[in-house]
Design an enzyme around this catalytic site. Sequence first.
Site, PDB file in Angstrom:
ATOM      1  N   GLU A  53       2.419  -6.430  -0.610  1.00 51.80           N
ATOM      2  CA  GLU A  53       2.693  -5.849   0.515  1.00 51.80           C
ATOM      3  C   GLU A  53       1.732  -5.881   1.566  1.00 51.80           C
ATOM      4  O   GLU A  53       0.537  -5.594   1.513  1.00 51.80           O
ATOM      5  CB  GLU A  53       3.387  -4.611   0.442  1.00 51.80           C
ATOM      6  CG  GLU A  53       4.428  -4.459  -0.610  1.00 51.80           C
ATOM      7  CD  GLU A  53       5.706  -5.125   0.040  1.00 51.80           C
ATOM      8  OE1 GLU A  53       5.884  -5.708   1.065  1.00 51.80           O
ATOM      9  OE2 GLU A  53       6.636  -5.179  -1.017  1.00 51.80           O
ATOM     10  N   ARG A 264       6.147 -15.051  13.778  1.00 50.59           N
ATOM     11  CA  ARG A 264       5.969 -14.867  12.500  1.00 50.59           C
ATOM     12  C   ARG A 264       6.419 -16.031  11.568  1.00 50.59           C
ATOM     13  O   ARG A 264       7.357 -16.579  11.807  1.00 50.59           O
ATOM     14  CB  ARG A 264       6.645 -13.533  11.808  1.00 50.59           C
ATOM     15  CG  ARG A 264       6.318 -13.308  10.335  1.00 50.59           C
ATOM     16  CD  ARG A 264       4.822 -12.404  10.322  1.00 50.59           C
ATOM     17  NE  ARG A 264       4.940 -12.094   8.707  1.00 50.59           N
ATOM     18  CZ  ARG A 264       4.598 -12.488   7.629  1.00 50.59           C
ATOM     19  NH1 ARG A 264       4.152 -13.890   7.832  1.00 50.59           N
ATOM     20  NH2 ARG A 264       4.623 -11.802   6.702  1.00 50.59           N
ATOM     21  N   ASP A 347      -3.313  -7.943  18.642  1.00 48.92           N
ATOM     22  CA  ASP A 347      -2.047  -8.732  18.952  1.00 48.92           C
ATOM     23  C   ASP A 347      -1.028  -7.718  19.056  1.00 48.92           C
ATOM     24  O   ASP A 347      -0.114  -7.909  20.265  1.00 48.92           O
ATOM     25  CB  ASP A 347      -1.889  -9.561  17.636  1.00 48.92           C
ATOM     26  CG  ASP A 347      -2.540 -10.952  17.758  1.00 48.92           C
ATOM     27  OD1 ASP A 347      -3.038 -11.260  19.032  1.00 48.92           O
ATOM     28  OD2 ASP A 347      -2.435 -11.943  16.905  1.00 48.92           O
ATOM     29  N   THR A 364       8.195  -6.399   9.814  1.00 49.65           N
ATOM     30  CA  THR A 364       7.489  -4.913   9.791  1.00 49.65           C
ATOM     31  C   THR A 364       6.528  -5.125  10.959  1.00 49.65           C
ATOM     32  O   THR A 364       6.396  -4.104  11.656  1.00 49.65           O
ATOM     33  CB  THR A 364       7.127  -4.201   8.623  1.00 49.65           C
ATOM     34  OG1 THR A 364       5.898  -5.268   8.160  1.00 49.65           O
ATOM     35  CG2 THR A 364       8.109  -4.119   7.486  1.00 49.65           C
TER      36      THR A 364
HETATM   37  N1  LIG Z   1      -3.067 -11.355  13.979  1.00 53.84           N
HETATM   38  C1  LIG Z   1      -1.846 -11.672  13.365  1.00 53.84           C
HETATM   39  N2  LIG Z   1      -1.584 -11.296  12.331  1.00 53.84           N
HETATM   40  C2  LIG Z   1      -0.316 -11.407  11.878  1.00 53.84           C
HETATM   41  C3  LIG Z   1       0.567 -11.677  12.878  1.00 53.84           C
HETATM   42  N3  LIG Z   1       1.834 -11.748  12.173  1.00 53.84           N
HETATM   43  C4  LIG Z   1       1.617 -11.591  10.824  1.00 53.84           C
HETATM   44  N4  LIG Z   1       0.308 -11.344  10.654  1.00 53.84           N
HETATM   45  C5  LIG Z   1      -0.420 -11.117   9.361  1.00 53.84           C
HETATM   46  O1  LIG Z   1       0.491 -11.149   8.394  1.00 53.84           O
HETATM   47  C6  LIG Z   1       0.578  -9.744   7.529  1.00 53.84           C
HETATM   48  C7  LIG Z   1       2.129  -9.818   7.554  1.00 53.84           C
HETATM   49  O2  LIG Z   1       2.649  -8.386   6.779  1.00 53.84           O
HETATM   50  P1  LIG Z   1       3.274  -7.106   7.201  1.00 53.84           P
HETATM   51  O3  LIG Z   1       2.337  -6.524   8.178  1.00 53.84           O
HETATM   52  O4  LIG Z   1       3.731  -6.560   5.938  1.00 53.84           O
HETATM   53  O5  LIG Z   1       4.579  -7.568   8.270  1.00 53.84           O
HETATM   54  P2  LIG Z   1       5.937  -8.549   7.763  1.00 53.84           P
HETATM   55  O6  LIG Z   1       5.379  -9.203   6.573  1.00 53.84           O
HETATM   56  O7  LIG Z   1       5.830  -9.485   8.726  1.00 53.84           O
HETATM   57  O8  LIG Z   1       6.776  -7.739   7.814  1.00 53.84           O
HETATM   58  C8  LIG Z   1       0.193  -8.682   8.914  1.00 53.84           C
HETATM   59  O9  LIG Z   1      -0.244  -7.809   8.383  1.00 53.84           O
HETATM   60  C9  LIG Z   1      -1.054  -9.689   9.407  1.00 53.84           C
HETATM   61  O10 LIG Z   1      -2.166  -9.680   8.578  1.00 53.84           O
HETATM   62  C10 LIG Z   1       0.354 -11.973  14.170  1.00 53.84           C
HETATM   63  O11 LIG Z   1       1.325 -12.115  15.017  1.00 53.84           O
HETATM   64  N5  LIG Z   1      -0.881 -11.857  14.430  1.00 53.84           N
HETATM   65 MG   LIG Z   2       5.355  -7.871   4.544  1.00 56.23          MG
END
Ligand SMILES: Nc1nc2c(ncn2[C@@H]2O[C@H](COP(=O)(O)OP(=O)(O)O)[C@@H](O)[C@H]2O)c(=O)[nH]1
Ligand SMILES: [Mg+2]
Length: 404
Positions: A53, A264, A347, A364
């Site tokens: 996660e 994303r 960001d 999320t």
């Molecule tokens: N710097 C940056 N990292 C991102 C972005 N979108 C996703 N990430 C990375 O991918 C992870 C996605 O996991 P989460 O936080 O659980 O969000 P979700 O998977 O989109 O629901 C984030 O915590 C970041 O580490 C973004 O727009 N910018």
């Molecule tokens: Mg996630």
Amino acid sequence: MSIKMIINLSILFLCVILTSAEKGDGYCDLKEKTCDGDFLNEKFIIYDVNPPEGFNLRRDVYMRFAIMLSEARQHHKNWMLILPPWYSLYHWQTTQSDFPLPWSNFFDVKSLKKFAPVVELHEVFSKIESNIFTIDRLYVLQNYPDAFENGEFRDKWEIGGNCDYDGTFWGYNNVTVKETVCVKYQGRISNLWELISLNPTDKFVMFAHGEIPLHDQYGTKTFWDCRKSMKFNKNLINTAKKYISEYFNCNSKICTTYVSVHWRRRDFARSRKKDVPSIKGTVKQIDNAIKNYNPQIVNIFIASDGQNSELIKLEKQLSDIGYKVHFYLPTQSELDKFKDGGVAIIDQIICSHAAYFIGTYESTFTFRIQEEREILGFESSTTFNRLCPDKGRCEAPSKWKIVN
Ligand SMILES: Nc1nc2c(ncn2[C@@H]2O[C@H](COP(=O)(O)OP(=O)(O)O)[C@@H](O)[C@H]2O)c(=O)[nH]1
Ligand SMILES: [Mg+2]
């Protein structure tokens, strides 16, 4: 009465005064000497989350535990929440930290303490006498195989079955557990007290798969009070503010000079193909949204976990139709200091202040930006917007509006 006893009693008295005086302004800080009495009397909960996660789901899991512990205080339960350090997250691909990162790297822990009785794990380490941190009981939570028994979802838990702890104890090798208990669990988080009460002498209790218990209530005033207390670390805020001021000439909370997009990609683009657009589709939707909202705007900020090659294409296609595209590109020293986790927060902060925001469906990362914008006071029509797939249905995003 000996002098030593008098001194001890005075310290105890002082601690009681300070703790009650602090109630309005946060909970006892274990670093303060005056709280030593508290450490002896307190009991502690710590949790871990399903290893794959990401950061932003983990923020919601934190809120469930923080609210549970904050409510327990009101019923005179002396339990504190230990903040589980950040270690080796799946999405942190550029700067994997070799050591566990405390919450203060990302959040304003003083502000967290104003809402709930929380402590950092290193604060606890500094208080225990042994080099080994021994957890009295580890409850490994598991989902029921069938959540809807007889077509009904109801709260329940049951001890038994086989299980393994699949985590890393937040990257520490000096953590052990006395006893592990497997528990099938479903429903609201406050039912964890029933489990805890089975062993009233436990001082350190841990839950693995802390994402399984659910919020007792979602979207209430308490929920938002907790959410508001999750202020970011000051250095991250200042870096984001500087960027916004420099590139978008805005020094207020609510900017009018740029639109932001959370695009994303990676695992999302692969596993949720039917919810995310192609590059061409993304360009078309951003252009339409800006034309509808305010055709004067030319600046677009893009937050994304996408590959460079995709980002270059997106930037080129948007530039070709007259937009100025911006990404936050950390310097090497910013990257070393903030790590992937901090860069992602920067960001998010930049997205939060934009005149208009477009997010990714059911991410999320997007949800946390939307909440931030609710807290900042944006009109919700500028916040709850999503990118749609190129073809097919496009369900409107849920609107979780602030309750003050
Ligand atoms: N710097 C940056 N990292 C991102 C972005 N979108 C996703 N990430 C990375 O991918 C992870 C996605 O996991 P989460 O936080 O659980 O969000 P979700 O998977 O989109 O629901 C984030 O915590 C970041 O580490 C973004 O727009 N910018
Ligand atoms: Mg996630």
